[in-house]
Enzyme design. Structure first.
Site, PDB file in Angstrom:
ATOM      1  CD  GLU A   1      -2.980  -1.280   2.131  1.00 32.05           C
ATOM      2  OE1 GLU A   1      -4.188  -1.275   1.862  1.00 32.05           O
ATOM      3  OE2 GLU A   1      -2.540  -1.392   3.289  1.00 32.05           O
TER       4      GLU A   1
ATOM      5  CD  GLU B   1      -4.078  -6.281   4.270  1.00 30.57           C
ATOM      6  OE1 GLU B   1      -3.356  -5.289   4.428  1.00 30.57           O
ATOM      7  OE2 GLU B   1      -4.031  -7.008   3.244  1.00 30.57           O
TER       8      GLU B   1
END
Length: 273
Positions: A127, A147
């Site tokens: 990210e 995640e």
């Protein structure tokens, strides 16, 4: 956050170390004994470093990299999870958000950011890459947006930027399986711009950062922001800024220097004014 060249005497909660080279701010993730897993302290210091980049007029480009064999294994969940359960962020309000999401109360980065990654580059690592401008990856990189394997969702921009870079199907493939993929796949997906032999990633990234820093700073920032506006709001919206932005830039000292250096057949000496 410290200005340091040392790799020993590592803080148990890690640190974000900074070093200025010319007009480039090198920002180092420093917790190699824990695969550079991000603690709240490190995330806060990263926001402080990004804010310093934008606020210091002598700095023109940021370069994010990491100490040790790996870029980052992502968030250190035991230390970060309490904040997540309370709906809190580790970066204080008013600072530049390293993930550049435009969340209320946080600033968006203005100046360019180059990233050098190596080894394990998981979750937050991806990210931060996608939130930057140019990424150089070592050929030993292993990427994963995992995640879903931890019962949570990627909220640092992966769900927004993966599809924009790579298309819906490719984004879903990696977001929904949490699989591990290599540097060649990251290059195919446009997550990184260059793949180099391991050990050359920082040198290559610094060469790119220095090349950007040698250009006219006002023009670099205006160009970067216009590209982002086109991506986030559409080309028509971005196009409407062309005349006003060009007029403003054309009246700058740097634009005059650009013309003069062309006439005199020499490299321009830009001041950012």
């Amino acid at each position: 956050m410290t200005d340091t060249h040392a790799e020993n005497n590592i803080h148990p909660q890690g640190s974000i170390d900074t070093e200025v080279r010319g007009h480039v701010l090198l920002i180092a993730i420093n917790r190699p004994n824990k695969r550079n897993g991000f603690t709240p302290k490190m995330y806060r210091e990263l926001g402080e470093a990004y804010t310093r980049l934008d606020d210091d007029p002598t700095l023109r480009v940021g370069l994010l990299h990491a100490k040790g064999a790996h870029f980052t294994a992502g968030l250190d969940l035991p230390s970060i999870a309490p904040l997540m359960r309370r709906g809190e962020k580790a970066v204080p309000l008013g600072l530049v958000d390293p993930c550049d999401l435009g969340i209320a109360g946080y600033r968006r980065r203005v100046k360019p950011m180059v990233v050098a990654v190596q080894g394990i580059t998981y979750t937050l690592g991806i990210e931060l890459m996608l939130a930057a401008d140019i990424v150089v990856a070592a050929d030993d990189c292993r990427f994963s947006q995992l995640e879903v394997k931890r019962g949570i969702m990627a909220t640092g921009g992966a769900t927004l930027r993966m599809a924009e870079r790579a298309g819906l199907g490719n984004a879903m493939l990696h977001l929904l399986t949490g699989d591990v993929f290599d540097a060649a796949e990251a290059l195919r997906l446009n997550f990184v711009q260059k793949v180099v032999p391991v050990g050359l990633e920082l040198e290559t990234a610094l060469t790119i950062a220095n090349a950007i820093a040698a250009q006219a700073p006002l023009a670099v920032v205006a160009t970067r922001l216009n590209v982002l506006k086109a991506v986030e709001h559409g080309p028509v919206v971005a196009m409407h800024e062309f005349i006003d932005t060009q007029q403003r830039l054309s009246n700058s000292d740097d634009a005059k220097e650009g013309v003069q250096s062309f006439v005199e057949k020499r490299d321009a000496r830009f001041t950012g004014r």
